[in-house]
Design an enzyme around this catalytic site. Sequence first.
Site, short mmCIF file in Angstrom:
data_model
loop_
_atom_site.label_atom_id
_atom_site.label_comp_id
_atom_site.label_asym_id
_atom_site.label_seq_id
_atom_site.Cartn_x
_atom_site.Cartn_y
_atom_site.Cartn_z
CG ASP A 208 -5.55 2.78 -10.35
OD1 ASP A 208 -4.45 3.27 -10.65
OD2 ASP A 208 -5.79 1.56 -10.47
CG ASP A 210 0.23 4.22 -11.86
OD1 ASP A 210 0.02 3.09 -11.38
OD2 ASP A 210 1.36 4.62 -12.16
#
Length: 289
Positions: A208, A210
């Site tokens: 991802d 973050d």
Amino acid sequence: MQPMIGVIGGSGVYQIDGLEGASWVKVKTPWGKPSDQVLVGRLNGLPMAFLPRHGRGHVETPSSINYRANIDALKRLGCTDLVAVSAVGSLREDFAPGDFVLVDQYIDRTFARENSFFGPGCVAHVSLAHPTCRHLSAVCAEAARLAGAQVHEGATYLAMEGPQFSTRAESLMYRQWGADVIGMTGMPEAKLAREAELCYASVAMVTDYDCWHEGHDAVDVQQVIATLVANSGRAKRLVTALPGLVASDRAACPQGCDHALSHAVMTAPDLRDAELLTKLDAVAGCVLR
């Protein structure tokens, strides 16, 4: 000396397929229980050991993992090289979910973990200027490419305590510090591997962005798991490719990982704590005898 590769599997990587003569073995260490039993066997003729960092079923938190026991167990089994696979968030636009990153630096923000095998009665200071092994990292990068991954070589890993994810303010600050990826398990694992004189490579799998990234301001566990599932196949293919890239006879590490303790122990021999020396038998026995 024949090399033996130890693989520490992170989130989403809980086993190695294709090991010949595979068996789960219980390893006792003076530092307590490792995260799980260790799967040992051979892969294309090369001895290998696999330890799930969080335990099978993901039962250990980043803070509850017994990192010292894990490293000791793998060294005790005869591992010479450690390949650590872990899930990370990206702090860079060009490190996209699904990419593999070979870490070469760390910023350690952990605070609730035992981070050294040494202590009062036997003091040692190892160098961490280059905390991962360049040679082993290059091997892992090639294996990752053979596995079909998009690979980035060289990155700074921000190790946070967790288990919660970052606030947006923290995520933005870490970007300003120059961190490239963020995770919860890279430290003290790399420090302990160096103290155990093991070559160590960190393969970080991006799940991802973050929460710094617009449109990704909340890390969704379901999204992370979906990316982990997609990455796990490539991670297993990476491990399968390693035996073909590692020399059958292990030469001395050109970076010196395998003799990191040669000039690190400071305590005078006659003042060293006997109980601590006994606990250090696998990790540093060759230096302390």
